[in-house]
Write an enzyme that holds these catalytic residues in place. Sequence first.
Site, PDB file in Angstrom:
ATOM      1  N   TYR A 167      37.227  44.350  39.851  1.00  0.00           N
ATOM      2  CA  TYR A 167      37.688  42.960  39.727  1.00  0.00           C
ATOM      3  C   TYR A 167      38.715  42.872  38.593  1.00  0.00           C
ATOM      4  CZ  TYR A 167      37.400  37.867  39.654  1.00  0.00           C
ATOM      5  OH  TYR A 167      37.686  36.523  39.729  1.00  0.00           O
ATOM      6  N   TYR A 182      44.717  37.149  45.262  1.00  0.00           N
ATOM      7  CA  TYR A 182      43.570  36.721  44.462  1.00  0.00           C
ATOM      8  C   TYR A 182      42.692  35.772  45.246  1.00  0.00           C
ATOM      9  CZ  TYR A 182      40.786  34.882  40.603  1.00  0.00           C
ATOM     10  OH  TYR A 182      39.733  34.505  39.792  1.00  0.00           O
TER      11      TYR A 182
END
Lengths: 383, 137
Positions: free
Chosen positions: A286, A336
Amino acid sequence: MMKSGKIAITGVGETPFLRKGEEHVMQMMTRASLAAIADAGLRPADIDGYIINKYAGHPSEEVAHAIGAGQKRFSAVTDSAGGTATSGDALRLAQLAIEAGLCKHVLVPYAIRSTKPGGVYAFHAREPQKAGLEMPAGFFGQPTYFASMANRYAHEYGMTEEEQAALPMTYRAWAAITPSAQRRDPMDLAAYRASPMISTPLRVADCCLTTDGGGAYVVSSVEYARDLPHPVVAVQGLGLGYNNYPHGVLFSQKPCTFEFPGRESAAQAYAMAGVDPKDLDLAQVYDGFTISALVQTEMLGLCDVGEAPRFYAAGHAMPGGKMPINTSGGHMSGGYVPGMNLLIEAVRQLRGGEGARQVADARLCAIAGLGGNNHSTTILARM
Amino acid sequence: MGLPNYPVHLEDPLFQGFYDGLDAGELRVTVDAETGEFQWYPPEVVPGRPDARLEWRAVSPLGHAYTFTTVVRSLLPGDHKDEVPYTVILFEPDDAPGVRIAGVLVDDEGVTPACGMRLRFRPVEVGDHKIAGFVPA
Protein backbone atom coordinates in the site's frame (compact mmCIF):
# COMPACT_ATOMS: atom_id res chain seq x y z
CA MET A 1 -6.28 -18.34 13.75
CA MET A 2 -8.43 -18.79 10.66
CA LYS A 3 -7.81 -21.77 8.43
CA SER A 4 -5.62 -21.43 5.38
CA GLY A 5 -6.76 -22.15 1.85
CA LYS A 6 -10.50 -22.13 2.51
CA ILE A 7 -11.63 -19.18 0.41
CA ALA A 8 -10.64 -17.97 -3.03
CA ILE A 9 -10.93 -14.75 -4.97
CA THR A 10 -12.91 -15.93 -7.94
CA GLY A 11 -13.58 -12.71 -9.81
CA VAL A 12 -12.01 -9.27 -10.10
CA GLY A 13 -13.02 -6.16 -11.99
CA GLU A 14 -12.42 -2.45 -12.14
CA THR A 15 -13.35 0.74 -13.96
CA PRO A 16 -10.81 2.88 -15.80
CA PHE A 17 -8.69 4.92 -13.37
CA LEU A 18 -9.06 8.58 -14.29
CA ARG A 19 -7.55 11.81 -13.01
CA LYS A 20 -11.02 13.28 -13.18
CA GLY A 21 -14.00 11.14 -14.05
CA GLU A 22 -17.63 11.89 -14.73
CA GLU A 23 -19.27 9.01 -12.88
CA HIS A 24 -20.37 8.99 -9.27
CA VAL A 25 -19.32 6.41 -6.72
CA MET A 26 -22.38 4.20 -7.13
CA GLN A 27 -21.97 4.00 -10.89
CA MET A 28 -18.33 3.04 -10.56
CA MET A 29 -19.02 0.44 -7.87
CA THR A 30 -21.75 -1.09 -10.02
CA ARG A 31 -19.59 -1.16 -13.13
CA ALA A 32 -16.68 -2.76 -11.24
CA SER A 33 -18.98 -5.24 -9.48
CA LEU A 34 -20.58 -6.45 -12.70
CA ALA A 35 -17.12 -6.88 -14.22
CA ALA A 36 -15.95 -8.92 -11.22
CA ILE A 37 -19.06 -11.12 -11.24
CA ALA A 38 -18.66 -11.80 -14.96
CA ASP A 39 -14.96 -12.50 -14.46
CA ALA A 40 -15.92 -15.15 -11.91
CA GLY A 41 -18.23 -16.80 -14.40
CA LEU A 42 -21.18 -15.98 -12.18
CA ARG A 43 -24.41 -14.05 -12.62
CA PRO A 44 -25.53 -11.20 -10.36
CA ALA A 45 -28.24 -13.54 -9.06
CA ASP A 46 -25.48 -15.78 -7.63
CA ILE A 47 -24.22 -13.06 -5.27
CA ASP A 48 -25.67 -13.58 -1.82
CA GLY A 49 -23.16 -11.82 0.43
CA TYR A 50 -21.70 -8.30 0.61
CA ILE A 51 -18.83 -6.69 2.45
CA ILE A 52 -19.33 -2.94 2.24
CA ASN A 53 -16.68 -0.31 2.92
CA LYS A 54 -18.08 2.34 5.24
CA TYR A 55 -16.19 5.06 3.38
CA ALA A 56 -17.94 4.24 0.11
CA GLY A 57 -21.17 5.64 1.56
CA HIS A 58 -23.58 3.15 -0.01
CA PRO A 59 -25.14 0.25 1.89
CA SER A 60 -25.39 -3.28 0.54
CA GLU A 61 -29.02 -2.98 -0.51
CA GLU A 62 -28.09 -0.19 -2.90
CA VAL A 63 -25.34 -2.31 -4.39
CA ALA A 64 -27.58 -5.39 -4.59
CA HIS A 65 -30.29 -3.38 -6.30
CA ALA A 66 -27.84 -1.77 -8.70
CA ILE A 67 -26.34 -5.05 -9.88
CA GLY A 68 -29.67 -6.85 -10.05
CA ALA A 69 -28.67 -9.44 -7.47
CA GLY A 70 -30.59 -12.35 -6.04
CA GLN A 71 -31.48 -12.99 -2.41
CA LYS A 72 -29.11 -11.35 0.05
CA ARG A 73 -28.12 -13.70 2.86
CA PHE A 74 -25.24 -11.87 4.50
CA SER A 75 -23.81 -8.36 4.72
CA ALA A 76 -21.19 -6.66 6.86
CA VAL A 77 -19.33 -3.36 6.92
CA THR A 78 -15.58 -2.99 7.40
CA ASP A 79 -14.58 -0.85 10.37
CA SER A 80 -11.13 0.10 9.12
CA ALA A 81 -9.86 2.36 6.36
CA GLY A 82 -7.71 2.25 3.23
CA GLY A 83 -6.00 -0.97 2.32
CA THR A 84 -6.76 -2.63 5.65
CA ALA A 85 -10.45 -2.52 4.81
CA THR A 86 -10.32 -3.63 1.19
CA SER A 87 -7.49 -6.17 1.20
CA GLY A 88 -7.68 -7.41 4.80
CA ASP A 89 -10.81 -6.85 6.85
CA ALA A 90 -13.15 -7.62 3.95
CA LEU A 91 -11.50 -10.96 3.26
CA ARG A 92 -11.64 -12.00 6.89
CA LEU A 93 -15.33 -11.17 7.12
CA ALA A 94 -15.95 -13.02 3.86
CA GLN A 95 -14.19 -16.12 5.17
CA LEU A 96 -16.16 -16.03 8.40
CA ALA A 97 -19.45 -15.80 6.50
CA ILE A 98 -18.61 -18.47 3.94
CA GLU A 99 -17.20 -20.93 6.47
CA ALA A 100 -20.27 -20.42 8.65
CA GLY A 101 -22.42 -21.39 5.69
CA LEU A 102 -24.20 -18.03 5.68
CA CYS A 103 -23.60 -17.35 1.98
CA LYS A 104 -21.73 -18.70 -1.04
CA HIS A 105 -20.45 -15.80 -3.12
CA VAL A 106 -19.46 -12.54 -1.42
CA LEU A 107 -19.08 -9.31 -3.38
CA VAL A 108 -16.59 -6.70 -2.13
CA PRO A 109 -17.03 -3.42 -4.04
CA TYR A 110 -15.34 -0.07 -3.56
CA ALA A 111 -15.03 3.19 -5.47
CA ILE A 112 -13.56 6.58 -4.76
CA ARG A 113 -14.02 10.07 -6.14
CA SER A 114 -10.85 11.76 -5.05
CA THR A 115 -11.88 14.84 -6.98
CA LYS A 116 -15.01 15.52 -4.93
CA PRO A 117 -15.03 18.87 -3.05
CA GLY A 118 -12.66 18.72 -0.10
CA GLY A 119 -11.06 15.69 -1.67
CA VAL A 120 -9.22 13.16 0.39
CA TYR A 121 -8.31 15.78 3.00
CA ALA A 122 -11.85 16.46 4.23
CA PHE A 123 -11.81 13.39 6.47
CA HIS A 124 -8.99 14.81 8.58
CA ALA A 125 -10.41 18.34 8.65
CA ARG A 126 -13.38 16.95 10.58
CA GLU A 127 -11.17 15.71 13.44
CA PRO A 128 -11.66 18.18 16.34
CA GLN A 129 -8.09 17.83 17.61
CA LYS A 130 -6.64 18.45 14.19
CA ALA A 131 -8.93 21.41 13.60
CA GLY A 132 -8.25 22.79 17.07
CA LEU A 133 -4.52 22.26 17.44
CA GLU A 134 -2.84 21.17 14.20
CA MET A 135 -4.51 23.06 11.37
CA PRO A 136 -3.83 26.53 12.87
CA ALA A 137 -0.14 25.53 12.98
CA GLY A 138 -0.29 24.53 9.32
CA PHE A 139 0.13 20.82 10.06
CA PHE A 140 -2.53 19.44 7.76
CA GLY A 141 -3.06 17.01 4.93
CA GLN A 142 -1.73 13.51 4.41
CA PRO A 143 1.37 14.56 2.42
CA THR A 144 2.38 16.86 5.27
CA TYR A 145 1.81 14.20 7.93
CA PHE A 146 3.79 11.61 6.00
CA ALA A 147 6.52 14.10 5.15
CA SER A 148 7.12 14.60 8.85
CA MET A 149 7.38 10.81 9.23
CA ALA A 150 9.87 10.67 6.36
CA ASN A 151 12.13 13.21 8.02
CA ARG A 152 12.05 11.24 11.27
CA TYR A 153 12.74 7.99 9.44
CA ALA A 154 15.69 9.58 7.62
CA HIS A 155 16.96 10.88 10.96
CA GLU A 156 16.94 7.38 12.43
CA TYR A 157 18.05 5.26 9.47
CA GLY A 158 19.38 7.57 6.79
CA MET A 159 17.85 8.14 3.36
CA THR A 160 19.35 10.09 0.47
CA GLU A 161 17.21 11.82 -2.14
CA GLU A 162 18.29 9.21 -4.71
CA GLU A 163 17.26 6.37 -2.41
CA GLN A 164 13.90 7.99 -1.72
CA ALA A 165 13.33 8.53 -5.44
CA ALA A 166 14.05 4.88 -6.19
CA LEU A 167 10.67 3.77 -4.84
CA PRO A 168 8.40 5.92 -7.02
CA MET A 169 10.72 5.30 -9.97
CA THR A 170 10.33 1.54 -9.40
CA TYR A 171 6.55 1.70 -9.33
CA ARG A 172 6.52 3.92 -12.41
CA ALA A 173 8.68 1.38 -14.24
CA TRP A 174 5.96 -1.21 -13.61
CA ALA A 175 3.21 1.23 -14.64
CA ALA A 176 5.01 1.88 -17.90
CA ILE A 177 4.36 -1.75 -18.90
CA THR A 178 0.79 -1.80 -17.56
CA PRO A 179 -1.75 -0.70 -20.19
CA SER A 180 -4.40 0.32 -17.64
CA ALA A 181 -2.07 2.36 -15.41
CA GLN A 182 -2.97 6.00 -14.85
CA ARG A 183 0.60 7.34 -15.16
CA ARG A 184 2.79 5.55 -17.70
CA ASP A 185 5.19 8.32 -18.65
CA PRO A 186 8.78 7.39 -17.78
CA MET A 187 10.25 8.75 -14.56
CA ASP A 188 14.02 9.00 -14.17
CA LEU A 189 15.81 10.89 -11.42
CA ALA A 190 15.61 14.16 -13.35
CA ALA A 191 11.86 13.75 -13.84
CA TYR A 192 11.49 12.92 -10.16
CA ARG A 193 13.39 16.05 -9.19
CA ALA A 194 11.19 18.10 -11.50
CA SER A 195 8.10 16.92 -9.65
CA PRO A 196 6.74 19.76 -7.46
CA MET A 197 7.57 19.66 -3.76
CA ILE A 198 4.55 19.53 -1.45
CA SER A 199 6.07 19.17 2.01
CA THR A 200 9.75 18.37 2.34
CA PRO A 201 10.93 15.77 1.50
CA LEU A 202 7.79 14.58 -0.32
CA ARG A 203 7.15 15.64 -3.88
CA VAL A 204 4.03 14.99 -5.91
CA ALA A 205 5.86 11.93 -7.24
CA ASP A 206 6.07 10.57 -3.67
CA CYS A 207 2.28 10.61 -3.25
CA CYS A 208 -0.51 8.36 -4.44
CA LEU A 209 -2.47 9.54 -7.42
CA THR A 210 -5.71 11.46 -7.42
CA THR A 211 -8.10 8.94 -8.93
CA ASP A 212 -11.75 8.61 -9.74
CA GLY A 213 -12.33 4.89 -10.09
CA GLY A 214 -13.69 1.69 -8.64
CA GLY A 215 -12.83 -1.94 -8.16
CA ALA A 216 -14.53 -5.08 -6.90
CA TYR A 217 -13.90 -8.74 -6.26
CA VAL A 218 -15.88 -11.89 -5.54
CA VAL A 219 -14.98 -14.33 -2.78
CA SER A 220 -16.16 -17.94 -2.87
CA SER A 221 -15.16 -21.16 -1.16
CA VAL A 222 -12.19 -22.96 -2.67
CA GLU A 223 -14.53 -25.85 -3.53
CA TYR A 224 -16.70 -23.53 -5.63
CA ALA A 225 -13.64 -21.87 -7.11
CA ARG A 226 -12.50 -25.15 -8.62
CA ASP A 227 -15.60 -25.13 -10.84
CA LEU A 228 -15.13 -21.52 -11.98
CA PRO A 229 -13.19 -20.36 -15.04
CA HIS A 230 -9.85 -19.21 -13.61
CA PRO A 231 -7.03 -20.93 -11.76
CA VAL A 232 -7.83 -20.98 -8.06
CA VAL A 233 -6.28 -18.05 -6.16
CA ALA A 234 -6.78 -18.81 -2.48
CA VAL A 235 -6.30 -16.81 0.69
CA GLN A 236 -3.38 -18.66 2.22
CA GLY A 237 -2.62 -16.23 5.02
CA LEU A 238 -4.33 -13.24 6.54
CA GLY A 239 -3.26 -11.08 9.44
CA LEU A 240 -4.63 -7.87 10.91
CA GLY A 241 -2.81 -5.53 13.23
CA TYR A 242 -4.62 -2.89 15.23
CA ASN A 243 -3.77 -0.28 17.76
CA ASN A 244 -5.98 2.13 19.57
CA TYR A 245 -4.65 5.55 18.61
CA PRO A 246 -7.59 7.61 17.32
CA HIS A 247 -7.18 9.52 14.09
CA GLY A 248 -6.95 12.80 15.98
CA VAL A 249 -3.58 11.92 17.51
CA LEU A 250 -2.36 9.46 14.91
CA PHE A 251 0.24 11.51 13.11
CA SER A 252 1.73 13.43 15.99
CA GLN A 253 1.49 11.65 19.36
CA LYS A 254 2.42 8.01 18.71
CA PRO A 255 5.80 7.21 20.26
CA CYS A 256 7.11 6.51 16.74
CA THR A 257 4.95 8.21 14.16
CA PHE A 258 5.97 5.88 11.31
CA GLU A 259 5.33 2.68 13.26
CA PHE A 260 2.24 0.89 11.95
CA PRO A 261 1.05 -2.50 13.23
CA GLY A 262 2.44 -4.15 10.11
CA ARG A 263 4.86 -6.49 11.83
CA GLU A 264 1.95 -7.96 13.77
CA SER A 265 -0.22 -8.43 10.69
CA ALA A 266 2.66 -9.95 8.73
CA ALA A 267 3.55 -12.39 11.51
CA GLN A 268 -0.05 -13.61 11.65
CA ALA A 269 -0.29 -13.96 7.88
CA TYR A 270 2.98 -15.86 7.49
CA ALA A 271 2.06 -18.18 10.37
CA MET A 272 -1.37 -18.90 8.89
CA ALA A 273 0.11 -19.52 5.45
CA GLY A 274 3.05 -21.53 6.77
CA VAL A 275 5.50 -19.58 4.63
CA ASP A 276 8.33 -17.05 5.04
CA PRO A 277 9.03 -13.81 3.21
CA LYS A 278 11.66 -15.62 1.13
CA ASP A 279 8.92 -17.88 -0.27
CA LEU A 280 7.09 -14.96 -1.90
CA ASP A 281 7.28 -14.45 -5.65
CA LEU A 282 6.06 -10.87 -5.54
CA ALA A 283 4.32 -8.34 -3.28
CA GLN A 284 1.87 -5.47 -3.44
CA VAL A 285 2.49 -2.75 -0.86
CA TYR A 286 0.00 0.00 0.00
CA ASP A 287 1.78 3.06 -1.28
CA GLY A 288 -0.06 6.12 -0.11
CA PHE A 289 3.36 7.76 0.15
CA THR A 290 6.97 6.77 -0.41
CA ILE A 291 7.67 6.65 3.30
CA SER A 292 4.70 4.42 4.15
CA ALA A 293 5.60 1.98 1.38
CA LEU A 294 9.22 1.88 2.53
CA VAL A 295 8.21 1.05 6.09
CA GLN A 296 5.72 -1.62 5.01
CA THR A 297 8.32 -3.22 2.75
CA GLU A 298 10.38 -3.70 5.89
CA MET A 299 7.39 -4.90 7.91
CA LEU A 300 6.67 -7.59 5.34
CA GLY A 301 10.20 -8.83 5.93
CA LEU A 302 11.33 -8.15 2.37
CA CYS A 303 14.42 -6.35 3.71
CA ASP A 304 15.94 -5.44 7.06
CA VAL A 305 14.54 -2.65 9.23
CA GLY A 306 15.93 0.68 8.08
CA GLU A 307 17.17 -0.75 4.78
CA ALA A 308 14.18 -0.26 2.48
CA PRO A 309 15.63 2.85 0.78
CA ARG A 310 18.74 0.85 -0.16
CA PHE A 311 16.58 -2.15 -1.15
CA TYR A 312 14.71 -0.07 -3.71
CA ALA A 313 17.81 1.79 -4.86
CA ALA A 314 19.46 -1.56 -5.61
CA GLY A 315 16.62 -2.34 -8.02
CA HIS A 316 15.35 -5.40 -6.17
CA ALA A 317 11.67 -4.44 -6.66
CA MET A 318 12.01 -3.43 -10.33
CA PRO A 319 10.89 -5.50 -13.30
CA GLY A 320 13.38 -8.36 -13.38
CA GLY A 321 14.35 -7.79 -9.74
CA LYS A 322 14.44 -10.45 -7.05
CA MET A 323 11.22 -9.25 -5.36
CA PRO A 324 8.85 -7.47 -7.75
CA ILE A 325 6.65 -4.97 -5.89
CA ASN A 326 3.57 -3.10 -7.07
CA THR A 327 3.62 -4.71 -10.46
CA SER A 328 0.87 -2.57 -11.98
CA GLY A 329 2.30 0.69 -10.68
CA GLY A 330 0.66 0.63 -7.25
CA HIS A 331 -1.28 3.60 -5.99
CA MET A 332 1.46 6.05 -6.95
CA SER A 333 1.41 5.30 -10.68
CA GLY A 334 -1.29 2.71 -11.38
CA GLY A 335 -4.32 4.32 -9.73
CA TYR A 336 -5.65 5.00 -6.25
CA VAL A 337 -8.61 2.87 -5.31
CA PRO A 338 -7.30 2.19 -1.81
CA GLY A 339 -6.06 -1.37 -1.50
CA MET A 340 -8.39 -2.58 -4.21
CA ASN A 341 -6.21 -2.27 -7.31
CA LEU A 342 -3.31 -3.86 -5.43
CA LEU A 343 -5.42 -6.91 -4.58
CA ILE A 344 -6.78 -7.15 -8.12
CA GLU A 345 -3.25 -7.05 -9.51
CA ALA A 346 -2.14 -9.79 -7.11
CA VAL A 347 -4.95 -12.05 -8.32
CA ARG A 348 -4.16 -11.41 -11.96
CA GLN A 349 -0.44 -12.05 -11.50
CA LEU A 350 -1.18 -15.36 -9.79
CA ARG A 351 -3.51 -16.39 -12.60
CA GLY A 352 -0.73 -15.61 -15.10
CA GLY A 353 -0.97 -14.03 -18.50
CA GLU A 354 -0.23 -10.39 -17.64
CA GLY A 355 1.98 -9.87 -20.66
CA ALA A 356 5.09 -7.74 -20.33
CA ARG A 357 4.68 -7.32 -16.59
CA GLN A 358 3.93 -10.95 -15.75
CA VAL A 359 6.21 -12.24 -12.99
CA ALA A 360 7.45 -15.63 -14.13
CA ASP A 361 5.76 -18.58 -12.42
CA ALA A 362 4.12 -16.38 -9.79
CA ARG A 363 2.50 -18.58 -7.16
CA LEU A 364 2.64 -16.62 -3.90
CA CYS A 365 1.97 -12.90 -3.40
CA ALA A 366 1.73 -10.80 -0.23
CA ILE A 367 -0.43 -7.68 -0.05
CA ALA A 368 0.28 -5.10 2.64
CA GLY A 369 -2.68 -2.88 3.46
CA LEU A 370 -2.28 0.24 5.55
CA GLY A 371 -5.45 1.95 6.72
CA GLY A 372 -5.27 4.77 9.26
CA ASN A 373 -3.38 3.15 12.07
CA ASN A 374 -4.41 -0.40 11.25
CA HIS A 375 -2.66 -2.81 8.97
CA SER A 376 -3.37 -6.02 7.10
CA THR A 377 -1.17 -8.57 5.43
CA THR A 378 -2.79 -10.99 3.02
CA ILE A 379 -1.00 -13.85 1.30
CA LEU A 380 -2.61 -15.19 -1.84
CA ALA A 381 -1.56 -18.46 -3.42
CA ARG A 382 -2.24 -20.08 -6.75
CA MET A 383 -3.40 -23.59 -5.90
CA MET B 1 9.36 32.21 5.16
CA GLY B 2 5.64 32.59 5.64
CA LEU B 3 3.20 31.68 8.39
CA PRO B 4 -0.02 29.64 8.22
CA ASN B 5 -3.12 31.69 8.90
CA TYR B 6 -6.01 29.38 9.61
CA PRO B 7 -8.84 30.24 12.03
CA VAL B 8 -8.58 28.83 15.53
CA HIS B 9 -11.71 27.27 16.98
CA LEU B 10 -11.54 29.27 20.19
CA GLU B 11 -15.18 28.53 20.88
CA ASP B 12 -14.28 24.91 21.64
CA PRO B 13 -13.57 24.63 25.37
CA LEU B 14 -11.45 21.57 24.78
CA PHE B 15 -8.68 23.73 23.30
CA GLN B 16 -9.28 27.06 24.99
CA GLY B 17 -6.55 26.54 27.56
CA PHE B 18 -3.89 26.11 24.90
CA TYR B 19 -4.66 29.44 23.29
CA ASP B 20 -5.07 31.17 26.66
CA GLY B 21 -1.55 29.92 27.36
CA LEU B 22 -0.19 31.38 24.13
CA ASP B 23 -1.75 34.73 25.04
CA ALA B 24 0.01 34.50 28.40
CA GLY B 25 3.32 33.56 26.76
CA GLU B 26 3.18 29.95 27.99
CA LEU B 27 2.97 26.54 26.44
CA ARG B 28 0.15 24.76 28.25
CA VAL B 29 -0.92 21.17 27.87
CA THR B 30 -3.55 19.05 29.59
CA VAL B 31 -2.95 16.72 32.51
CA ASP B 32 -5.26 14.46 34.50
CA ALA B 33 -6.09 16.67 37.48
CA GLU B 34 -5.98 13.74 39.89
CA THR B 35 -2.98 11.73 38.69
CA GLY B 36 -0.99 14.54 37.11
CA GLU B 37 -0.31 12.41 34.02
CA PHE B 38 -0.10 14.20 30.69
CA GLN B 39 -3.19 13.64 28.55
CA TRP B 40 -2.30 15.23 25.24
CA TYR B 41 -4.01 16.10 22.95
CA PRO B 42 -6.87 16.86 25.33
CA PRO B 43 -9.13 13.80 25.03
CA GLU B 44 -12.89 13.93 25.39
CA VAL B 45 -12.48 10.94 27.72
CA VAL B 46 -9.34 10.07 29.68
CA PRO B 47 -8.67 6.40 28.85
CA GLY B 48 -10.36 4.21 31.44
CA ARG B 49 -11.43 7.19 33.56
CA PRO B 50 -14.59 8.77 32.16
CA ASP B 51 -15.04 10.88 35.30
CA ALA B 52 -11.54 12.30 35.18
CA ARG B 53 -11.10 16.07 34.99
CA LEU B 54 -8.43 17.72 32.88
CA GLU B 55 -6.46 20.78 33.88
CA TRP B 56 -3.95 22.88 31.99
CA ARG B 57 -0.32 22.95 33.02
CA ALA B 58 2.51 25.11 31.66
CA VAL B 59 5.48 23.13 30.35
CA SER B 60 9.06 24.12 29.66
CA PRO B 61 9.64 26.53 26.80
CA LEU B 62 12.80 24.57 26.04
CA GLY B 63 12.76 21.32 24.13
CA HIS B 64 13.57 19.74 20.80
CA ALA B 65 12.03 18.94 17.45
CA TYR B 66 10.75 15.36 17.25
CA THR B 67 10.28 15.98 13.55
CA PHE B 68 9.48 18.72 11.05
CA THR B 69 8.50 19.42 7.47
CA THR B 70 8.66 22.53 5.34
CA VAL B 71 5.26 23.03 3.75
CA VAL B 72 5.64 24.29 0.19
CA ARG B 73 2.07 23.68 -0.98
CA SER B 74 -0.53 24.41 1.68
CA LEU B 75 -3.32 21.84 1.87
CA LEU B 76 -5.40 23.82 4.33
CA PRO B 77 -8.98 24.46 3.17
CA GLY B 78 -9.22 27.81 1.40
CA ASP B 79 -6.61 29.90 -0.36
CA HIS B 80 -3.31 29.84 1.54
CA LYS B 81 -0.90 30.14 -1.39
CA ASP B 82 0.66 33.32 -0.07
CA GLU B 83 1.48 31.81 3.33
CA VAL B 84 4.04 29.22 2.21
CA PRO B 85 6.72 28.14 2.70
CA TYR B 86 6.79 27.57 6.44
CA THR B 87 8.32 24.86 8.57
CA VAL B 88 6.06 22.91 10.93
CA ILE B 89 7.70 21.52 14.05
CA LEU B 90 6.44 18.77 16.33
CA PHE B 91 8.01 20.05 19.54
CA GLU B 92 8.71 17.96 22.63
CA PRO B 93 9.17 20.05 25.81
CA ASP B 94 12.07 18.99 28.03
CA ASP B 95 9.81 18.30 30.99
CA ALA B 96 7.08 16.50 29.04
CA PRO B 97 8.73 13.74 27.02
CA GLY B 98 6.38 12.21 24.48
CA VAL B 99 4.09 15.25 24.46
CA ARG B 100 4.25 16.86 21.03
CA ILE B 101 3.02 20.34 20.21
CA ALA B 102 2.56 21.48 16.63
CA GLY B 103 4.01 24.91 15.85
CA VAL B 104 6.17 26.73 13.35
CA LEU B 105 9.88 27.45 13.16
CA VAL B 106 10.63 31.17 13.39
CA ASP B 107 13.79 33.28 13.23
CA ASP B 108 15.20 30.53 11.06
CA GLU B 109 17.24 32.55 8.58
CA GLY B 110 20.16 30.35 7.61
CA VAL B 111 18.95 27.52 9.86
CA THR B 112 18.52 24.02 8.47
CA PRO B 113 15.68 22.33 10.35
CA ALA B 114 16.50 18.93 11.76
CA CYS B 115 15.07 16.29 14.04
CA GLY B 116 16.48 16.74 17.52
CA MET B 117 17.36 20.42 17.08
CA ARG B 118 17.15 22.46 20.28
CA LEU B 119 14.32 24.99 20.32
CA ARG B 120 12.77 27.60 22.54
CA PHE B 121 9.05 28.43 22.50
CA ARG B 122 7.93 31.90 21.45
CA PRO B 123 4.30 32.66 20.57
CA VAL B 124 3.71 34.15 17.15
CA GLU B 125 0.86 36.45 16.17
CA VAL B 126 -0.94 35.52 12.96
CA GLY B 127 -3.93 37.60 11.98
CA ASP B 128 -6.25 37.75 14.98
CA HIS B 129 -4.74 34.87 16.93
CA LYS B 130 -1.48 33.37 18.12
CA ILE B 131 0.15 30.07 17.29
CA ALA B 132 3.12 28.28 18.85
CA GLY B 133 6.44 29.41 17.42
CA PHE B 134 9.85 27.91 18.08
CA VAL B 135 13.21 29.60 17.66
CA PRO B 136 16.56 27.80 17.53
CA ALA B 137 17.96 27.65 21.07
